[in-house]
Design an enzyme around this catalytic site. Structure first.
Site, PDB file in Angstrom:
ATOM      1  N   TYR A 128     -13.675  -3.854  11.344  1.00  0.00           N
ATOM      2  CA  TYR A 128     -12.388  -3.164  11.281  1.00  0.00           C
ATOM      3  C   TYR A 128     -11.594  -3.399  12.566  1.00  0.00           C
ATOM      4  O   TYR A 128     -10.401  -3.722  12.519  1.00  0.00           O
ATOM      5  CB  TYR A 128     -12.591  -1.671  11.059  1.00  0.00           C
ATOM      6  CG  TYR A 128     -11.285  -0.904  10.975  1.00  0.00           C
ATOM      7  CD1 TYR A 128     -10.454  -1.039   9.875  1.00  0.00           C
ATOM      8  CD2 TYR A 128     -10.885  -0.047  12.006  1.00  0.00           C
ATOM      9  CE1 TYR A 128      -9.248  -0.348   9.792  1.00  0.00           C
ATOM     10  CE2 TYR A 128      -9.685   0.646  11.930  1.00  0.00           C
ATOM     11  CZ  TYR A 128      -8.866   0.498  10.825  1.00  0.00           C
ATOM     12  OH  TYR A 128      -7.670   1.176  10.754  1.00  0.00           O
ATOM     13  N   SER A 176      -3.896  -0.491  14.691  1.00  0.00           N
ATOM     14  CA  SER A 176      -4.637   0.755  14.899  1.00  0.00           C
ATOM     15  C   SER A 176      -5.032   0.861  16.357  1.00  0.00           C
ATOM     16  O   SER A 176      -5.231  -0.161  17.037  1.00  0.00           O
ATOM     17  CB  SER A 176      -5.896   0.770  14.022  1.00  0.00           C
ATOM     18  OG  SER A 176      -6.784   1.802  14.416  1.00  0.00           O
ATOM     19  N   GLY A 205      -0.634   7.982   1.381  1.00  0.00           N
ATOM     20  CA  GLY A 205      -0.767   7.994   2.837  1.00  0.00           C
ATOM     21  C   GLY A 205       0.454   7.500   3.587  1.00  0.00           C
ATOM     22  O   GLY A 205       1.598   7.827   3.266  1.00  0.00           O
ATOM     23  N   GLY A 228       1.782   4.560   3.736  1.00  0.00           N
ATOM     24  CA  GLY A 228       2.681   3.714   2.967  1.00  0.00           C
ATOM     25  C   GLY A 228       3.635   4.517   2.113  1.00  0.00           C
ATOM     26  O   GLY A 228       4.829   4.200   2.013  1.00  0.00           O
ATOM     27  N   GLY A 274       0.808  -1.216   0.000  1.00  0.00           N
ATOM     28  CA  GLY A 274       0.000   0.000   0.000  1.00  0.00           C
ATOM     29  C   GLY A 274       0.835   1.257   0.000  1.00  0.00           C
ATOM     30  O   GLY A 274       0.496   2.246   0.659  1.00  0.00           O
ATOM     31  N   ALA A 275       1.924   1.253  -0.782  1.00  0.00           N
ATOM     32  CA  ALA A 275       2.874   2.370  -0.749  1.00  0.00           C
ATOM     33  C   ALA A 275       2.501   3.496  -1.703  1.00  0.00           C
ATOM     34  O   ALA A 275       3.276   4.434  -1.866  1.00  0.00           O
ATOM     35  CB  ALA A 275       4.278   1.856  -1.084  1.00  0.00           C
ATOM     36  N   ASN A 276       1.330   3.432  -2.318  1.00  0.00           N
ATOM     37  CA  ASN A 276       0.978   4.446  -3.309  1.00  0.00           C
ATOM     38  C   ASN A 276       0.463   5.750  -2.690  1.00  0.00           C
ATOM     39  O   ASN A 276       0.408   6.777  -3.367  1.00  0.00           O
ATOM     40  CB  ASN A 276      -0.059   3.912  -4.293  1.00  0.00           C
ATOM     41  CG  ASN A 276      -1.291   3.377  -3.584  1.00  0.00           C
ATOM     42  OD1 ASN A 276      -1.285   2.230  -3.143  1.00  0.00           O
ATOM     43  ND2 ASN A 276      -2.338   4.181  -3.465  1.00  0.00           N
TER      44      ASN A 276
END
Length: 319
Positions: free
Chosen positions: A175, A149, A24, A26, A20-22
């Site tokens: 979640y 979280s 935020g 990440g 998820g490095a695209n």
């Protein structure tokens, strides 16, 4: 003076993979690892956004050593394809950052039939870590950081209904369960690495309340009035209450690079309800330390994903 990313040691010669490095957290994590000299793999579902992230990083770090790999954590086939490609190349993996996630989505299923939040946030990362274990073992001092979280506090692991097939679905409950699963996984991985005499350090991290697209993307899905209200609340909260994504990435980077991070640690902001202040190791709920639930969750996760780590279970706690 608290810890800052300026204290990250040189990572030249080390290889990192960030899911998820695209965008935020990440993206900020990948940026700072690249700034420190690591070869960083951006493992992302959206190739176009990943290319944009590469451009963003190179704007700040022109000589950044980056590559993009396709990864959809909601598909075990995608997870296996990435792991098999990396395993075939044979390079060691020094840092695995299990960062990607979804938040408070409507009831949906992954490609493998898992509840979307559990499947993406926990089971996808569980499988990826297990399938990359040989690459991690090939590194001299590997670390795995799994992003949890503060909302693990509302989570409850229902081992008889992990995928919400019998319970009435609650998006925030799902979640919370997935984030509690992340924390339990990080700690159980450390116990099993110790039992297997592996030089692997596993830790969990959480960003506090950090401004990312998660607060609006998942809660806003569904199209109803309540969904739009959830998204609005998320947008307002990001403006008025949240810290920046750069700050929110600091706990992950601390857990990944600080020389004195304890195995099984939980890292986050240390003040104002774990939302502000210096970064360090922080307490979690009692449920986040439940070794029996962690062991059973591990076994169930192996069954669901078909990925076996081959690591021995830790000895039960006496008494």
């Amino acid at each position: 003076m608290g810890w800052s990313t300026k204290q990250i040691p040189s990572l030249r010669g080390r290889r990192a993979l960030v899911t998820g490095a695209n965008s935020g957290l990440g993206l900020q994590t990948a940026l700072e690892l690249a700034r420190a000299g690591a070869h960083v793999t951006l493992a992302c579902r959206d190739a176009g956004r990943a290319d944009g992230a590469v451009a963003t990083i190179r704007d700040q770090v022109p000589d950044a050593d980056l590559e993009v790999r396709a990864l959809d954590l909601a598909s075990l086939a995608s997870v296996r394809a990435l792991a098999e490609a990396l395993d075939g190349e044979g390079a060691p993996l020094d840092l695995l950052i299990n960062n990607a996630g979804v938040m408070a989505t409507p009831e949906r299923r992954t490609a493998d039939g898992f509840e979307q939040q559990l499947g993406t946030n926990h089971l996808g990362h569980f499988a990826l870590t297990g399938l990359l274990l040989e690459r991690l073992k090939a590194a001299p001092a590997p670390r795995v950081v799994t992003v949890s979280s503060g909302l693990h506090r509302i989570g409850r692991i229902d081992l008889d209904d992990l995928n919400w097939e019998r319970r009435g679905y609650k998006r925030w409950g799902a979640y919370g369960q997935s984030k509690l699963a992340n924390l339990l996984f990080a700690r159980e991985l450390q116990r099993r690495a110790d039992a297997g005499d592996l030089a692997l350090r596993s830790a969990a991290a959480h960003p506090g309340y950090s401004a990312t697209h998660l607060q609006t993307a998942g809660p806003g899905q569904g199209g109803g009035v309540g969904d739009r209200l959830n998204a609005l609340v998320g947008r307002v909260g990001n403006v008025l209450l949240a810290t920046s994504d750069a700050y929110g990435a600091q706990p992950t980077l601390y857990a990944a690079t600080h020389p004195e991070v304890s195995g099984g640690a939980y890292v986050g902001p240390t003040r104002l309800g774990q939302n502000r202040g210096p970064i360090g190791e922080v307490p979690s709920t009692r449920a986040g330390h439940d070794r029996e639930v962690a062991r059973r969750l591990w076994e169930r996760s192996e069954q669901l994903t078909g990925v076996a780590f081959g690591l021995p279970a830790a000895e039960p706690v006496a008494g």
